[in-house]
Write a protein that holds these residues in place. Structure first.
Motif, mmCIF file in Angstrom:
data_model
loop_
_atom_site.group_PDB
_atom_site.id
_atom_site.type_symbol
_atom_site.label_atom_id
_atom_site.label_comp_id
_atom_site.label_asym_id
_atom_site.label_seq_id
_atom_site.Cartn_x
_atom_site.Cartn_y
_atom_site.Cartn_z
ATOM 1 N N ILE A 16 0.851 -1.198 0.000
ATOM 2 C CA ILE A 16 0.000 0.000 0.000
ATOM 3 C C ILE A 16 0.881 1.240 0.000
ATOM 4 O O ILE A 16 0.668 2.169 -0.785
ATOM 5 C CB ILE A 16 -0.957 -0.004 1.207
ATOM 6 N N ASN A 17 1.880 1.263 0.854
ATOM 7 C CA ASN A 17 2.768 2.431 0.953
ATOM 8 C C ASN A 17 3.441 2.743 -0.375
ATOM 9 O O ASN A 17 3.429 3.890 -0.830
ATOM 10 C CB ASN A 17 3.843 2.191 2.016
ATOM 11 N N ILE A 18 4.013 1.743 -1.008
ATOM 12 C CA ILE A 18 4.742 1.952 -2.264
ATOM 13 C C ILE A 18 3.809 2.436 -3.365
ATOM 14 O O ILE A 18 4.082 3.438 -4.031
ATOM 15 C CB ILE A 18 5.462 0.656 -2.688
ATOM 16 N N LEU A 19 2.696 1.717 -3.564
ATOM 17 C CA LEU A 19 1.809 2.043 -4.685
ATOM 18 C C LEU A 19 1.112 3.389 -4.503
ATOM 19 O O LEU A 19 1.019 4.173 -5.450
ATOM 20 C CB LEU A 19 0.783 0.926 -4.884
ATOM 21 N N VAL A 20 0.632 3.670 -3.308
ATOM 22 C CA VAL A 20 -0.095 4.926 -3.095
ATOM 23 C C VAL A 20 0.852 6.119 -3.134
ATOM 24 O O VAL A 20 0.536 7.144 -3.747
ATOM 25 C CB VAL A 20 -0.917 4.880 -1.779
ATOM 26 N N ASN A 21 2.018 6.000 -2.550
ATOM 27 C CA ASN A 21 2.968 7.114 -2.596
ATOM 28 C C ASN A 21 3.419 7.400 -4.027
ATOM 29 O O ASN A 21 3.583 8.561 -4.406
ATOM 30 C CB ASN A 21 4.161 6.848 -1.673
ATOM 31 N N ASP A 22 3.574 6.367 -4.829
ATOM 32 C CA ASP A 22 3.907 6.573 -6.238
ATOM 33 C C ASP A 22 2.793 7.330 -6.956
ATOM 34 O O ASP A 22 3.049 8.231 -7.755
ATOM 35 C CB ASP A 22 4.152 5.224 -6.920
ATOM 36 N N LYS A 23 1.531 6.983 -6.660
ATOM 37 C CA LYS A 23 0.405 7.638 -7.331
ATOM 38 C C LYS A 23 0.192 9.063 -6.830
ATOM 39 O O LYS A 23 -0.322 9.904 -7.564
ATOM 40 C CB LYS A 23 -0.877 6.817 -7.171
#
Length: 151
Positions: A16-23
């Protein structure tokens, strides 16, 4: 690699952290209003690759629609939360291109795509006995996924 000073979401789940921060970064670069509420949830029963399939397909579809439509204002709203014994992933995005349905499944409108991403999401949700619902209404596309918490 993302600058650690730009990390806005920090949950108990690295996917969740990786994908949401990227978006978040993608939204800022493309003038998309990205509203997110990502709580610590009990999603550890989902394998990392499966959670990646679910979230990356949903987020990629939402961002692609918002980046390619001609609307003056595009919004994506993501909520990952736990309510009682349910883990919920809810994603709503501005959608001005009505999606096409075939046998109650949304088809891809992207050139050269067969729409397998949403089928993968649905199959992955079913793998964990979750429920999957998506709808298009009033220029919004919403997907809601619910998992009963494993005790």
């Amino acid at each position: 690699m993302m600058d650690s000073s730009k990390i806005a979401v920090h949950t108990n789940n690295k996917i969740i952290n990786i994908l949401v921060n990227d978006k978040i970064d993608t939204a800022q670069r493309n003038d998309i209003e990205f509203i997110y509420n990502c709580e610590d949830t009990a999603l550890s029963f989902i394998d990392d690759i499966d959670l990646t399939i679910i979230l990356s397909n949903l987020l990629d579809n939402a961002f692609e629609e918002c980046m390619n439509n001609k609307a003056e204002h595009n919004t994506i709203n993501l909520c990952i939360c736990q309510i009682n014994n349910f883990n919920i992933i809810n994603l709503t995005n501005t959608c001005y291109t009505p999606p096409q349905l075939n046998h109650n499944r949304y088809l891809s409108t992207k050139a050269g795509h067969s729409g397998i991403g949403m089928i993968n999401v649905e199959n992955t949700v079913k793998k964990y006995n979750g429920s999957f619902m998506s709808e298009f209404k009033d220029h919004l596309f919403t997907t809601q996924i619910t998992f009963t918490q494993m005790l």
